[in-house]
Structure formats: structure tokens, C-alpha cells
Design a protein around this motif. Structure first.
Motif, PDB file in Angstrom:
ATOM      1  N   ALA A 193       0.832  -1.206   0.000  1.00  0.00           N
ATOM      2  CA  ALA A 193       0.000   0.000   0.000  1.00  0.00           C
ATOM      3  C   ALA A 193       0.864   1.253   0.000  1.00  0.00           C
ATOM      4  N   THR A 194       1.918   1.271   0.816  1.00  0.00           N
ATOM      5  CA  THR A 194       2.785   2.445   0.889  1.00  0.00           C
ATOM      6  C   THR A 194       3.460   2.710  -0.447  1.00  0.00           C
ATOM      7  N   THR A 195       3.968   1.663  -1.079  1.00  0.00           N
ATOM      8  CA  THR A 195       4.630   1.822  -2.375  1.00  0.00           C
ATOM      9  C   THR A 195       3.653   2.319  -3.436  1.00  0.00           C
ATOM     10  N   ALA A 196       2.437   1.764  -3.439  1.00  0.00           N
ATOM     11  CA  ALA A 196       1.439   2.193  -4.420  1.00  0.00           C
ATOM     12  C   ALA A 196       1.023   3.648  -4.188  1.00  0.00           C
ATOM     13  N   TRP A 197       0.905   4.048  -2.915  1.00  0.00           N
ATOM     14  CA  TRP A 197       0.600   5.460  -2.638  1.00  0.00           C
ATOM     15  C   TRP A 197       1.735   6.364  -3.125  1.00  0.00           C
ATOM     16  N   ALA A 198       2.974   5.916  -2.969  1.00  0.00           N
ATOM     17  CA  ALA A 198       4.112   6.707  -3.438  1.00  0.00           C
ATOM     18  C   ALA A 198       4.018   6.943  -4.942  1.00  0.00           C
ATOM     19  N   ALA A 240     -10.664  22.269  -5.794  1.00  0.00           N
ATOM     20  CA  ALA A 240     -10.791  22.065  -4.349  1.00  0.00           C
ATOM     21  C   ALA A 240     -10.822  20.575  -4.020  1.00  0.00           C
ATOM     22  N   ASN A 241     -11.490  19.794  -4.861  1.00  0.00           N
ATOM     23  CA  ASN A 241     -11.531  18.342  -4.690  1.00  0.00           C
ATOM     24  C   ASN A 241     -10.128  17.747  -4.776  1.00  0.00           C
ATOM     25  N   VAL A 242      -9.364  18.205  -5.759  1.00  0.00           N
ATOM     26  CA  VAL A 242      -7.996  17.710  -5.952  1.00  0.00           C
ATOM     27  C   VAL A 242      -7.120  18.044  -4.747  1.00  0.00           C
ATOM     28  N   GLY A 243      -7.228  19.279  -4.259  1.00  0.00           N
ATOM     29  CA  GLY A 243      -6.373  19.701  -3.148  1.00  0.00           C
ATOM     30  C   GLY A 243      -6.632  18.925  -1.875  1.00  0.00           C
ATOM     31  N   LEU A 244      -7.914  18.792  -1.491  1.00  0.00           N
ATOM     32  CA  LEU A 244      -8.236  18.051  -0.274  1.00  0.00           C
ATOM     33  C   LEU A 244      -7.920  16.572  -0.443  1.00  0.00           C
ATOM     34  N   GLY A 245      -8.203  16.025  -1.633  1.00  0.00           N
ATOM     35  CA  GLY A 245      -7.910  14.617  -1.881  1.00  0.00           C
ATOM     36  C   GLY A 245      -6.434  14.321  -1.788  1.00  0.00           C
ATOM     37  N   CYS A 246      -5.596  15.184  -2.349  1.00  0.00           N
ATOM     38  CA  CYS A 246      -4.147  14.983  -2.290  1.00  0.00           C
ATOM     39  C   CYS A 246      -3.653  15.005  -0.852  1.00  0.00           C
ATOM     40  N   ALA A 247      -4.165  15.950  -0.053  1.00  0.00           N
ATOM     41  CA  ALA A 247      -3.763  16.018   1.354  1.00  0.00           C
ATOM     42  C   ALA A 247      -4.159  14.745   2.091  1.00  0.00           C
ATOM     43  N   GLY A 248      -5.384  14.266   1.841  1.00  0.00           N
ATOM     44  CA  GLY A 248      -5.836  13.040   2.493  1.00  0.00           C
ATOM     45  C   GLY A 248      -5.036  11.825   2.074  1.00  0.00           C
ATOM     46  N   PHE A 249      -4.711  11.726   0.790  1.00  0.00           N
ATOM     47  CA  PHE A 249      -3.911  10.597   0.320  1.00  0.00           C
ATOM     48  C   PHE A 249      -2.493  10.667   0.875  1.00  0.00           C
ATOM     49  N   GLY A 250      -1.979  11.873   1.041  1.00  0.00           N
ATOM     50  CA  GLY A 250      -0.668  12.010   1.668  1.00  0.00           C
ATOM     51  C   GLY A 250      -0.667  11.492   3.096  1.00  0.00           C
ATOM     52  N   VAL A 251      -1.757  11.749   3.814  1.00  0.00           N
ATOM     53  CA  VAL A 251      -1.896  11.221   5.171  1.00  0.00           C
ATOM     54  C   VAL A 251      -1.974   9.695   5.135  1.00  0.00           C
ATOM     55  N   CYS A 252      -2.694   9.142   4.149  1.00  0.00           N
ATOM     56  CA  CYS A 252      -2.776   7.682   4.009  1.00  0.00           C
ATOM     57  C   CYS A 252      -1.390   7.083   3.774  1.00  0.00           C
ATOM     58  N   TYR A 253      -0.597   7.740   2.929  1.00  0.00           N
ATOM     59  CA  TYR A 253       0.774   7.265   2.693  1.00  0.00           C
ATOM     60  C   TYR A 253       1.566   7.252   3.991  1.00  0.00           C
ATOM     61  N   LEU A 254       1.486   8.329   4.770  1.00  0.00           N
ATOM     62  CA  LEU A 254       2.241   8.411   6.016  1.00  0.00           C
ATOM     63  C   LEU A 254       1.756   7.370   7.022  1.00  0.00           C
ATOM     64  N   TRP A 255       0.448   7.140   7.084  1.00  0.00           N
ATOM     65  CA  TRP A 255      -0.069   6.125   8.015  1.00  0.00           C
ATOM     66  C   TRP A 255       0.424   4.736   7.621  1.00  0.00           C
ATOM     67  N   LEU A 289       3.074   4.019   5.912  1.00  0.00           N
ATOM     68  CA  LEU A 289       4.514   3.949   6.152  1.00  0.00           C
ATOM     69  C   LEU A 289       4.796   3.729   7.638  1.00  0.00           C
ATOM     70  N   TRP A 290       4.094   4.448   8.502  1.00  0.00           N
ATOM     71  CA  TRP A 290       4.308   4.283   9.939  1.00  0.00           C
ATOM     72  C   TRP A 290       3.925   2.881  10.396  1.00  0.00           C
ATOM     73  N   ARG A 291       2.817   2.377   9.890  1.00  0.00           N
ATOM     74  CA  ARG A 291       2.404   1.016  10.242  1.00  0.00           C
ATOM     75  C   ARG A 291       3.408  -0.006   9.709  1.00  0.00           C
ATOM     76  N   SER A 292       3.995   0.261   8.536  1.00  0.00           N
ATOM     77  CA  SER A 292       5.030  -0.633   8.006  1.00  0.00           C
ATOM     78  C   SER A 292       6.218  -0.690   8.957  1.00  0.00           C
ATOM     79  N   VAL A 293       6.615   0.467   9.472  1.00  0.00           N
ATOM     80  CA  VAL A 293       7.726   0.512  10.425  1.00  0.00           C
ATOM     81  C   VAL A 293       7.367  -0.250  11.691  1.00  0.00           C
ATOM     82  N   GLU A 294       6.143  -0.066  12.188  1.00  0.00           N
ATOM     83  CA  GLU A 294       5.715  -0.764  13.410  1.00  0.00           C
ATOM     84  C   GLU A 294       5.692  -2.268  13.211  1.00  0.00           C
TER      85      GLU A 294
END
Length: 602
Positions: free
Chosen positions: A420-425, A555-570, A572-577
């Protein structure tokens, strides 16, 4: 004999309430009296399976019921319009798929990647072409007019629509659904999940709204590619690495966007060859099987080229050599024996990787489109070469951490998170991304529902967050296809079944100590869902200002990108855990007082 001093029998102990999940993830235990405890479903989807658990229903009854219900939702969605319906001149993806069937069954194989490239020229790998040939041959038996060369372009025949929709369902139930069942079962074995809870997870996966809306609404065959990826993952979980190589070549052979998974797959296979010790026979086996699978993939194309060369069938009059031919040695001329084969291979590669199309085609919620459309930075100031280099550099930076974790810690529980992290990247940073690519990171994220604690509020909340946000970012595309009603019904239904906002609150009311979200996670989710709902209200009630017709889409693109960025970080963090690397380097201690807990490392 002295009389007994105690009671003649031992009182029966009151049975403890049955635990329906190893972690109490899908039930809520309530207390009606001091000595009477009652368990209730934690969210609506569990309630539908409650009678099956109470009566100990056979899985052979549950599984057909799941497949029938999920089929009905797919077919109901297919009754609505599709991409390009009655929209000349080029129509849409429906016409593209139909046209590929038309050209593969009517033209020599050497023409497939050269024929009339201005009208939906074939630009997918060979396995898609073979699939189009099979479906086209079957459709030709019903009505040859559907695929008459040149004469059938843009047809919107209702019978053709039924056939094409049925071909999507049939392809999905032949590839995607069996692979999903196998993958969920392998995850169940890995995480010791009982069959009843796995059935609930399987239902949630098969009812994933984004996949239904794109394949059965918009019209595509993405689930064939995703099915091969599920088979790849199931083979990895089962320890069958050679089969995983075969299935992943099929994944790449159907759609090139499966490259989103390639770095993670390569890292895991390489890690399995390096740890706990270097295994050269395993490495050679994977390499040989992979090369053989690619040979099998391209064999029909090359065999057809040999036949057309033998019959002296010329290429189309407007055919031009692909740019890749310029990099071949000068002594390779059209008279060279193997020139036709090199020409077909280079042309297929040129069509599969269309770098000339630019960084993105339409509004998509990734970093590049957000920077450009919100005027943070206009990408038109950069050359295409610099843009491609920047995309490559940013993508490599984002995918290196999860792939490095998989290489050094090639464990099975880590696989869904790293994929999931790689695909989000790739989705956020890479070149030539479109809205439908979001299906790739959604697949491994949704599979987390079938893992240990997958039905707990925290993981369920993040999985649902990614799915609902993805559907929301595809809303402008779906509206153009006339799919507004299916969008609202499928997303709202899935959110309600999973107990997710805005149709449920179970993921927000559970405390972090009981497996819920942290206050940071709750804040992010509430803000995002509020933004999504508010956006829909504004989009329906207020027209965009003059001179800025795409304001709501931006506006849809901007909020969606921010949310997907959070998904990537989550992810990635879960991968580390999950990898346990923090424990290994001593940043975290296992258990209270430094006492190590037993940790499953498979």
C-alpha cells in the motif's frame, strides 16, 4: 459413616460469554446485570452475519451467498450509463475496450499496436490484447455487427452494452473473486482469524465501492489485473515464491500500472533470497521463472509476427518506426531476419509507456496536479525532461523506505502495508497518473480488514477513510459518466455497513485504549469528512464563479491529495511498526519494564 458436611454436588459455573474474535474486534460486550453479559455487533455488516455465527452455518452456504449478493450490486451498477455513452466524437473507455476487441479479431497481429493510433490505439500490454481477442471472438458469435471493422465505431447498441457488462462480471468472477477468496484465507491462516470473521472481511473487500464504480459503472477491466495481484500476494503468503513470480508477470502483462507494486514485490522476493541466509538456488529459480513467464507472455505476439512475415503481410501504410528503434545498432535494417520481431517489441513498449502524454491528463489528486491546478507552482514553467526527472526522483524517495523495510525484513505481515505504501508513493508522485490509479493502493489497504485486528476501529477507520476519500476524488469523473446516483448509494451503503462517517460513528466514539483512533487521527478524519460533505453541498447548490469553472474540481484535488498524503504516512508508519525495526534498534521496548513479548515473525 459420618454424613457429608458439604453439598452433594459441585455447582455449575456460569459460562463465560463467547469470544467471536481473537481481539474482540467486531463485537461489543455490554452488561445488563451484574452477572449477565451480552455481546452485540459492533457495526452493521457484522449484524448481517450474526445469525450465521449463532447457528454455526457452513462456510459452503455463506460463501455462495456472499458471491450472489456482491454480484447483484455489480449488475445493478452496470444498468447505469458508461464512459462516453452517446458522447461523440471519441466516446470513452467503453469504446476503447470495444475497439480493441474489434481490431484484435479482424486484423493481423502485427497491426495491433500500429492500427489507427488516433482512434483509441492499443496501448496496454499483450495480455489485455489477448483478453480483448477472446471476448471479441465470443461477442462476434452473438452479433458480428458489434465488432465490424470501421463500421462499428461509437455504437451504443443496448445488446452490446449487456454483453460488454457481462464480460466484465465474468472476467472478475473468473480471476478477481477466486484470488480474493484465496488471499483472505491465507491472511486468515497467517493471523489466526476464524472463518466467520474472514467471511465478513471478504464481503467488505468485494463490496469496495471504488472498484464497482470504475469497472461496472465507468467501464474497465481493472479487476483482472487486481485479481492477478491478489494471486501474487496469496502465493507469497503461502510461501510459493515461484508461483508469485508467474502471477505478477501476468499482473504486469495485463496493465502496466501494476508497476505501482513492482518495487515492493521485487524487494520482498530479494529479501527472501538474502535472509536469514543467502539462497542462490531460490534466486535462480525466481529469475528463470520470471524470464520464462515474460517469454510466454510475448510468445503469441512474436509467433503471430512470424506468421505474418511468412505470409508477407505489410504493416499499415501510415506505420512509423517507434523511437526506440533509433537506439538499436545501425546494422539492423528492415531486411534483417529478426527486424520484424524487434519492431513489434519496441512498438508495444512505446505504446505501453506513453511518456509523450505529459505528467497527467486530467485532474487527479496527486502532488503534481495539486501544485499546478492550485497555482502553487505552474508546471508549465518546466520542460518535460525536467518534469520527468523530478517525478522519478520524488517517486524513488517516497518508495525507498517501505521497499528497504521489505528487503531487510521480508515478513508476511508486512506485505499489505508495504504494498500500500509503495502504491501510494507512485500515485502521489509518479508520471502519467489518472484518477483510476487510486484502485492500486486501495487494494492492499482494504485487505488489512482480513488481518489481525483488521476489524478494530482504528484499522477499519483508516481503511474506510482511504476508500471513501478515493471515491470522492473520482466524483467529477463519475458525474461525467452519469453515475451520480450509484456513487452516493454505494459509498453511503459501504460507509454504513462498516460503521464509518458520515453514516456511522463507531470508529470515532471508541477510545484509543480500546483500539480506536488517537485524538490526532479523529481530528484528521472529522475534518476530512466534514470537508467532503461540505464540498458536495457547495457543488450541488453553488455554481463556480465566472472565469473559474474548475474551482470545485480543484478544491476536490487539493483536499484529496492532502488526504492521500496522510494515508501514505499512516501506511509507512504502520510498516515501520509491523516490521519491528524500532524494537531492533532499541527505540522502543517490547512490553513493560523492557521485558520482550513473543512476536510472530513469519
Amino acid at each position: 459413616m459420618a454424613p457429608p458436611t458439604g453439598p452433594s454436588h459441585r455447582p455449575r459455573r456460569k459460562p463465560k460469554p463467547t469470544t467471536l474474535s481473537l481481539n474482540g474486534t467486531i463485537t461489543t460486550t455490554t452488561s445488563t446485570t451484574t452477572n449477565n453479559r451480552q455481546e452485540t455487533p459492533a457495526f452493521p455488516l457484522v449484524a448481517f452475519f450474526w445469525p450465521a455465527k449463532a447457528s454455526n452455518t457452513s462456510p459452503w452456504i455463506i460463501l455462495p451467498s456472499i458471491l450472489l449478493i456482491t454480484f447483484l450490486f455489480r449488475w445493478a451498477t452496470s444498468l447505469w450509463p458508461y464512459s462516453g455513452h452517446a458522447k461523440p466524437p471519441l466516446h470513452g473507455d467503453f469504446e476503447a475496450q470495444r475497439h480493441w476487441m474489434e481490431l484484435t479479431i479482424n486484423l493481423p497481429i502485427t497491426h495491433w499496436y500500429f492500427h489507427d493510433l488516433e482512434w483509441w490505439g492499443l496501448d496496454y500490454p499483450p495480455l489485455t490484447a489477448y483478453h480483448s481477442w477472446v471476448v471479441g471472438q465470443i461477442g462476434n458469435l452473438f452479433n458480428p455487427d458489434w465488432f465490424a471493422l470501421y463500421l462499428s465505431r461509437g455504437t451504443d447498441d443496448i445488446d452490446l452494452k449487456v454483453f460488454m457488462r457481462a464480460s466484465v462480471v465474468a472476467s472478475e468472477y473468473l480471476v478477481y473473486v477466486p484470488a480474493a477468496i484465496l488471499c483472505v484465507r491465507q491472511l486468515g491462516k497467517l493471523h489466526s482469524i476464524n472463518s466467520w470473521e474472514s467471511a465478513i472481511a471478504l464481503t467488505a473487500i468485494l463490496l469496495q465501492p471504488a472498484t464497482i464504480l470504475i469497472d461496472h459503472g465507468h467501464f474497465q477491466y481493472n479487476t483482472v489485473m487486481l485479481g492477478f495481484m491478489l494471486a501474487t500476494l496469496a502465493s507469497m503468503l503461502a510461501g510459493k515464491l515461484l508461483w508469485s513470480s508467474v502471477f505478477f508477470v501476468a499482473t504486469l502483462g495485463f496493465k502496466q500500472m501494476a508497476l505501482f507494486y513492482a518495487p515492493a514485490v521485487a524487494a520482498y522476493l530479494a529479501g527472501q533470497c538474502l535472509f536469514p541466509r543467502i539462497d542462490i538456488p531460490r534466486f535462480l529459480g525466481i529469475a528463470v521463472v520470471t524470464l520464462a513467464s515474460f517469454a510466454v507472455l510475448f510468445f503469441p505476439l512474436l509467433a503471430g509476427t512470424a506468421l505474418d512475415t511468412y505470409r508477407n503481410i505489410p504493416l499499415p501504410a501510415d506505420a512509423k518506426p517507434p523511437p526506440l528503434m533509433a537506439f538499436l545498432p545501425e546494422n539492423i535494417t528492415p531486411q534483417t531476419r529478426y527486424h520484424p520481431y524487434l519492431l513489434q517489441l519496441t512498438q508495444s513498449i512505446h505504446r505501453i509507456f506513453p511518456f509523450a502524454r505529459g505528467l497527467f491528463e486530467d485532474k487527479v489528486a496527486n502532488i503534481w496536479c495539486t501544485l499546478h491546478s492550485t497555482h502553487i507552482y505552474k508546471l508549465s514553467h518546466l520542460s518535460s525532461t525536467n518534469l520527468s526527472r523530478a517525478a522519478l526522483a520524488l517517486t524513488l524517495t517516497a518508495l525507498t523506505p517501505p521497499c528497504l523495510l521489505l528487503l531487510l525484513k521480508p515478513t508476511k505481515p508486512l506485505l499489505p502495508y508495504a504494498l500500500a505504501t509503495t502504491a501510494w508513493a507512485f500515485f502521489l508522485c509518479s508520471y502519467q497518473v489518472h484518477e483510476k490509479n487510486v484502485l492500486l493502493p486501495l487494494l492492499p489497504m482494504t485487505l488489512l480488514l482480513a488481518t489481525d485486528g483488521g476489524m478494530k476501529p482504528a484499522i477499519r477507520a483508516w481503511t474506510g477513510y482511504a476508500n471513501l476519500l478515493a471515491c470522492w476524488t473520482m466524483f467529477p469523473l463519475l458525474v461525467r459518466d452519469g453515475l451520480r446516483v450509484p456513487y452516493f448509494i454505494l459509498t453511503a451503503l459501504w460507509a454504513w455497513l462498516m460503521g464509518l462517517p458520515p453514516c456511522g460513528t463507531s470508529t470515532l466514539t471508541t477510545s484509543a485504549e480500546d483500539g480506536g483512533l488517537s485524538w490526532v487521527g479523529k481530528t484528521i478524519h472529522v475534518a476530512t469528512y466534514a470537508g467532503m460533505v461540505g464540498w458536495h453541498v457547495v457543488e450541488m447548490a453553488v455554481a463556480p464563479p465566472e472565469g473559474k469553472p474548475d474551482l470545485w474540481v480543484v478544491a476536490n484535488v487539493g483536499l484529496g491529495c492532502a488526504g492521500f498524503g496522510v494515508c501514505y504516512l499512516w501506511c509507512l508508519w504502520r510498516s515501520v511498526e509491523v516490521s519491528g525495526v524500532l524494537y531492533d534498534v532499541g527505540i522502543w521496548k517490547r512490553g513493560v519494564g523492557g521485558e520482550k513479548k513473543k512476536k510472530k515473525t513469519q
